[in-house]
Design a protein around this motif. Structure first.
Motif, mmCIF file in Angstrom:
data_model
loop_
_atom_site.group_PDB
_atom_site.id
_atom_site.type_symbol
_atom_site.label_atom_id
_atom_site.label_comp_id
_atom_site.label_asym_id
_atom_site.label_seq_id
_atom_site.Cartn_x
_atom_site.Cartn_y
_atom_site.Cartn_z
ATOM 1 N N TYR A 16 0.822 -1.205 0.000
ATOM 2 C CA TYR A 16 0.000 0.000 0.000
ATOM 3 C C TYR A 16 0.862 1.264 0.000
ATOM 4 O O TYR A 16 0.548 2.242 -0.679
ATOM 5 C CB TYR A 16 -0.946 0.008 1.208
ATOM 6 C CG TYR A 16 -2.148 -0.882 1.035
ATOM 7 C CD1 TYR A 16 -3.212 -0.509 0.211
ATOM 8 C CD2 TYR A 16 -2.230 -2.118 1.677
ATOM 9 C CE1 TYR A 16 -4.316 -1.320 0.037
ATOM 10 C CE2 TYR A 16 -3.325 -2.944 1.514
ATOM 11 C CZ TYR A 16 -4.367 -2.542 0.689
ATOM 12 O OH TYR A 16 -5.462 -3.358 0.520
ATOM 13 N N TYR A 17 1.948 1.233 0.776
ATOM 14 C CA TYR A 17 2.811 2.417 0.875
ATOM 15 C C TYR A 17 3.430 2.754 -0.479
ATOM 16 O O TYR A 17 3.392 3.912 -0.917
ATOM 17 C CB TYR A 17 3.921 2.190 1.910
ATOM 18 C CG TYR A 17 4.821 3.395 2.074
ATOM 19 C CD1 TYR A 17 4.499 4.419 2.960
ATOM 20 C CD2 TYR A 17 5.993 3.527 1.314
ATOM 21 C CE1 TYR A 17 5.315 5.539 3.092
ATOM 22 C CE2 TYR A 17 6.811 4.643 1.445
ATOM 23 C CZ TYR A 17 6.472 5.644 2.341
ATOM 24 O OH TYR A 17 7.269 6.747 2.462
ATOM 25 N N PHE A 18 4.005 1.776 -1.147
ATOM 26 C CA PHE A 18 4.707 2.075 -2.395
ATOM 27 C C PHE A 18 3.745 2.329 -3.552
ATOM 28 O O PHE A 18 4.099 3.038 -4.496
ATOM 29 C CB PHE A 18 5.721 0.974 -2.713
ATOM 30 C CG PHE A 18 6.951 1.076 -1.863
ATOM 31 C CD1 PHE A 18 7.865 2.102 -2.058
ATOM 32 C CD2 PHE A 18 7.178 0.191 -0.825
ATOM 33 C CE1 PHE A 18 8.989 2.233 -1.258
ATOM 34 C CE2 PHE A 18 8.295 0.309 -0.012
ATOM 35 C CZ PHE A 18 9.197 1.332 -0.236
ATOM 36 N N ASP A 19 2.535 1.792 -3.475
ATOM 37 C CA ASP A 19 1.512 2.175 -4.454
ATOM 38 C C ASP A 19 1.237 3.670 -4.341
ATOM 39 O O ASP A 19 1.148 4.386 -5.348
ATOM 40 C CB ASP A 19 0.209 1.402 -4.211
ATOM 41 C CG ASP A 19 0.271 -0.022 -4.747
ATOM 42 O OD1 ASP A 19 1.223 -0.333 -5.491
ATOM 43 O OD2 ASP A 19 -0.619 -0.821 -4.408
ATOM 44 N N ALA A 20 1.119 4.159 -3.102
ATOM 45 C CA ALA A 20 0.876 5.582 -2.870
ATOM 46 C C ALA A 20 2.121 6.416 -3.198
ATOM 47 O O ALA A 20 2.028 7.484 -3.810
ATOM 48 C CB ALA A 20 0.449 5.812 -1.422
ATOM 49 N N PHE A 21 3.293 5.921 -2.794
ATOM 50 C CA PHE A 21 4.560 6.641 -3.018
ATOM 51 C C PHE A 21 4.813 6.859 -4.505
ATOM 52 O O PHE A 21 5.168 7.957 -4.931
ATOM 53 C CB PHE A 21 5.704 5.840 -2.400
ATOM 54 C CG PHE A 21 7.052 6.518 -2.480
ATOM 55 C CD1 PHE A 21 7.526 7.274 -1.414
ATOM 56 C CD2 PHE A 21 7.856 6.391 -3.606
ATOM 57 C CE1 PHE A 21 8.762 7.903 -1.467
ATOM 58 C CE2 PHE A 21 9.093 7.009 -3.670
ATOM 59 C CZ PHE A 21 9.545 7.767 -2.600
ATOM 60 N N ASP A 22 4.619 5.822 -5.286
ATOM 61 C CA ASP A 22 4.959 5.891 -6.707
ATOM 62 C C ASP A 22 3.995 6.764 -7.512
ATOM 63 O O ASP A 22 4.348 7.224 -8.607
ATOM 64 C CB ASP A 22 4.975 4.477 -7.305
ATOM 65 C CG ASP A 22 6.130 3.638 -6.767
ATOM 66 O OD1 ASP A 22 7.116 4.221 -6.273
ATOM 67 O OD2 ASP A 22 6.024 2.393 -6.818
ATOM 68 N N THR A 23 2.796 6.981 -6.993
ATOM 69 C CA THR A 23 1.793 7.741 -7.746
ATOM 70 C C THR A 23 1.523 9.125 -7.158
ATOM 71 O O THR A 23 0.794 9.919 -7.756
ATOM 72 C CB THR A 23 0.466 6.964 -7.804
ATOM 73 O OG1 THR A 23 0.012 6.709 -6.461
ATOM 74 C CG2 THR A 23 0.644 5.642 -8.531
ATOM 75 N N SER A 24 2.132 9.435 -6.005
ATOM 76 C CA SER A 24 1.823 10.685 -5.327
ATOM 77 C C SER A 24 2.521 11.881 -5.963
ATOM 78 O O SER A 24 3.708 11.825 -6.286
ATOM 79 C CB SER A 24 2.237 10.606 -3.849
ATOM 80 O OG SER A 24 2.039 11.847 -3.203
ATOM 81 N N ASP A 25 1.765 12.971 -6.123
ATOM 82 C CA ASP A 25 2.372 14.229 -6.540
ATOM 83 C C ASP A 25 2.436 15.205 -5.369
ATOM 84 O O ASP A 25 2.772 16.375 -5.532
ATOM 85 C CB ASP A 25 1.612 14.847 -7.720
ATOM 86 C CG ASP A 25 0.131 15.049 -7.427
ATOM 87 O OD1 ASP A 25 -0.297 14.830 -6.266
ATOM 88 O OD2 ASP A 25 -0.606 15.436 -8.355
ATOM 89 N N GLU A 26 2.092 14.715 -4.166
ATOM 90 C CA GLU A 26 2.134 15.546 -2.961
ATOM 91 C C GLU A 26 3.431 15.354 -2.171
ATOM 92 O O GLU A 26 3.736 16.144 -1.278
ATOM 93 C CB GLU A 26 0.959 15.211 -2.037
ATOM 94 C CG GLU A 26 -0.409 15.535 -2.608
ATOM 95 C CD GLU A 26 -1.507 15.232 -1.611
ATOM 96 O OE1 GLU A 26 -1.625 15.990 -0.617
ATOM 97 O OE2 GLU A 26 -2.213 14.236 -1.800
ATOM 98 N N LEU A 27 4.179 14.323 -2.495
ATOM 99 C CA LEU A 27 5.399 14.032 -1.736
ATOM 100 C C LEU A 27 6.451 15.106 -1.996
ATOM 101 O O LEU A 27 6.799 15.379 -3.147
ATOM 102 C CB LEU A 27 5.942 12.664 -2.146
ATOM 103 C CG LEU A 27 7.049 12.087 -1.260
ATOM 104 C CD1 LEU A 27 6.496 11.735 0.115
ATOM 105 C CD2 LEU A 27 7.653 10.851 -1.909
#
Length: 218
Positions: free
Chosen positions: A75-86
């Motif tokens: 779940y973390y890396f799914d969010a990490f790889d697609t996030s433009d907020e990081l």
């Protein structure tokens, strides 16, 4: 005189809160558990392994620690790889470069897993500035246990009296003081109610720090 700076990562170098929150909400929903803000804030500064241990104990989860850990990473890396907020914490990279260019030894000591640290450092091109990176997954106990910072001081090559730690979490600041190291508490807009009162110095903006300020801090 300060010769080495030890950085925490999440909340100090990078704002992973949007990514972590999105990932954890989906993970907790899959598990069918409700993690309150109070419980969640207590996890800050803990390693992934220790968080999973706490979740298993609190919610009587049947899955093994290893299975839950791998699922949480998915779940973390799914969010990490697609996030433009990081994004990096404002001003921190300028400080890192300033310290590095002036010969300061930099070490990362984060509760995050090695794979998370490597992903952040690659994404934001930070590898070259740090002598070494230490992950909480290599320690039995998370912050506020001081073990990770004791090891970080050792890795700098300097005595603890010549090191400082920059932390943002209650648990991290307790670990720093437990290791007997001067601690700067960063209280930013994403601090989520963390207590910085035990820090030796508190800042709200990394523009408050530079090489000269830090060099003569102790």
């Amino acid at each position: 005189m300060v010769n080495a700076v030890i950085f925490d990562m999440d909340g100090v170098v990078v704002n992973t809160e949007p990514v972590g929150l999105e990932a954890n909400q989906k993970f907790y929903k899959e598990l069918g558990i409700e993690v309150t803000d109070e419980i969640y804030s207590d996890f800050i500064g803990n390693s992934d392994k220790n968080i999973i241990q706490k979740l298993r104990s609190r919610f009587n989860l049947e899955q093994s620690e290893e299975v839950l850990l791998e699922e949480s990473y998915k779940y973390y890396f799914d969010a990490f790889d697609t996030s433009d907020e990081l994004e990096l914490i404002p001003g921190v990279k300028d400080l890192i470069i300033d310290l590095y260019n002036n010969g300061m030894t930099l070490v990362l000591a984060s509760s995050a897993a090695k794979r998370k640290i490597e992903a952040v450092f690659t994404r934001f091109d930070l590898h070259q500035y740090f002598k070494t990176k230490i992950s909480g997954e290599d320690f039995e106990y998370s912050k506020p246990n001081p073990a990770i910072f004791v090891e970080a001081v050792k890795q700098t090559g300097f005595p603890k009296e010549e090191c400082i730690i920059i932390e943002d979490s209650t648990n991290g600041i307790k670990a720093a003081t437990g290791a007997g190291v001067f601690c700067i508490g960063y209280k930013g807009e994403h601090s989520m109610g963390q207590d910085t009162s035990l820090a030796n110095k508190v800042i709200t903006d990394f523009k408050q720090l530079d090489y000269k300020t830090i060099k003569n801090l102790i």
